[in-house]
Design an enzyme around this catalytic site. Structure first.
Site, PDB file in Angstrom:
ATOM      1  N   CYS A  78      38.805  38.436  35.052  1.00 56.83           N
ATOM      2  CA  CYS A  78      38.683  37.366  34.067  1.00 56.83           C
ATOM      3  C   CYS A  78      40.076  36.990  33.565  1.00 56.83           C
ATOM      4  CB  CYS A  78      37.812  37.840  32.907  1.00 56.83           C
ATOM      5  SG  CYS A  78      37.860  36.780  31.466  1.00 56.83           S
ATOM      6  N   GLU A  79      40.400  35.736  33.641  1.00 57.28           N
ATOM      7  CA  GLU A  79      41.741  35.314  33.220  1.00 57.28           C
ATOM      8  C   GLU A  79      41.906  35.311  31.701  1.00 57.28           C
ATOM      9  OE1 GLU A  79      41.555  30.465  33.217  1.00 57.28           O
ATOM     10  OE2 GLU A  79      41.914  31.457  35.122  1.00 57.28           O
ATOM     11  N   GLN A 119      34.403  32.515  36.270  1.00 57.75           N
ATOM     12  CA  GLN A 119      33.318  32.424  37.246  1.00 57.75           C
ATOM     13  C   GLN A 119      32.992  30.984  37.611  1.00 57.75           C
ATOM     14  OE1 GLN A 119      29.879  34.889  36.485  1.00 57.75           O
ATOM     15  NE2 GLN A 119      28.564  33.584  37.710  1.00 57.75           N
ATOM     16  N   HIS A 147      30.191  40.657  33.653  1.00 60.66           N
ATOM     17  CA  HIS A 147      31.560  40.536  33.159  1.00 60.66           C
ATOM     18  C   HIS A 147      31.937  41.701  32.256  1.00 60.66           C
ATOM     19  CE1 HIS A 147      32.326  36.306  34.439  1.00 60.66           C
ATOM     20  NE2 HIS A 147      31.027  36.396  34.614  1.00 60.66           N
ATOM     21  N   CYS A 149      34.328  41.797  30.143  1.00 67.24           N
ATOM     22  CA  CYS A 149      34.653  41.345  28.787  1.00 67.24           C
ATOM     23  C   CYS A 149      33.387  41.151  27.955  1.00 67.24           C
ATOM     24  CB  CYS A 149      35.504  40.078  28.817  1.00 67.24           C
ATOM     25  SG  CYS A 149      34.808  38.713  29.751  1.00 67.24           S
TER      26      CYS A 149
END
Length: 188
Positions: A78-79, A119, A147, A149
């Protein structure tokens, strides 16, 4: 562009010091190197044209009604938080005048997933790479992922998953993609 391992290791040492730990203590001494090695793998797709995987290995003159690969496993980062998200991609395309070897599609997914990513963009970029590399009549990509996060911070929803869809060409029509969606959900 390759990951600069020395810079990553230095940044990890600084991060460990910034959170109040001692980067030189026995349990952490090798962590900067390990993280640098992991990042080289996690981010190997940065700057790589994923549609290039579709340039060779094709079966020119061969076609068919539809090609569907289900459950292509991937992992990405995840950026927003640099935490992992993992899942599966289901990729379908309607060939125009050629098909590609089945191993090429997972390479496209892996390359695009190996970048700091969200995503929604991952799903779109897979579809766009197939369009650019194969010029198919239609493409449908469905990505299901969990995810880190979402599971480990904030909402802390460890059992949730996210589904994203990207469709191109004739498979952008709901009626056209309904059969493929049914096949994706169908299990033996």
């Amino acid at each position: 562009m390759a990951v600069d391992g020395k810079r990553v290791a230095a940044a990890v040492r600084e991060l460990l010091a910034a959170i109040g730990d001692d980067p030189a203590r026995p349990g952490l001494a090798e962590t900067p190197r390990r993280v640098a090695e992991a990042y080289a793998e996690y981010f190997a797709g940065v700057g790589v044209d994923a549609s290039g995987h579709l340039d060779s290995g094709d079966l020119a003159g061969e076609s068919g009604e539809m090609v569907l690969l289900r459950d292509i496993e991937f992992r990405s980062m995840c950026e927003h938080h640099l935490l992992p998200f993992t899942g599966v991609a289901h990729v379908a395309y309607l060939p125009s005048d050629r098909i590609v070897g089945l191993g090429r599609i997972p390479r496209v997914v892996e390359t695009i997933a190996s970048r700091p990513q969200i995503q929604e963009r991952l799903t779109d970029e897979i579809a766009d790479a197939l369009v650019a590399g194969l010029d198919p009549r239609g493409v449908l990509v469905v990505v299901e992922a969990a995810h880190g996060c979402v599971a480990a911070r904030g909402a802390r929803q460890a059992n949730s998953s996210t589904v994203t869809i990207a469709s191109r060409g004739t498979l952008a029509e709901p009626i056209e993609r309904a059969e493929i969606m049914a096949l994706i959900g169908e299990r033996r």
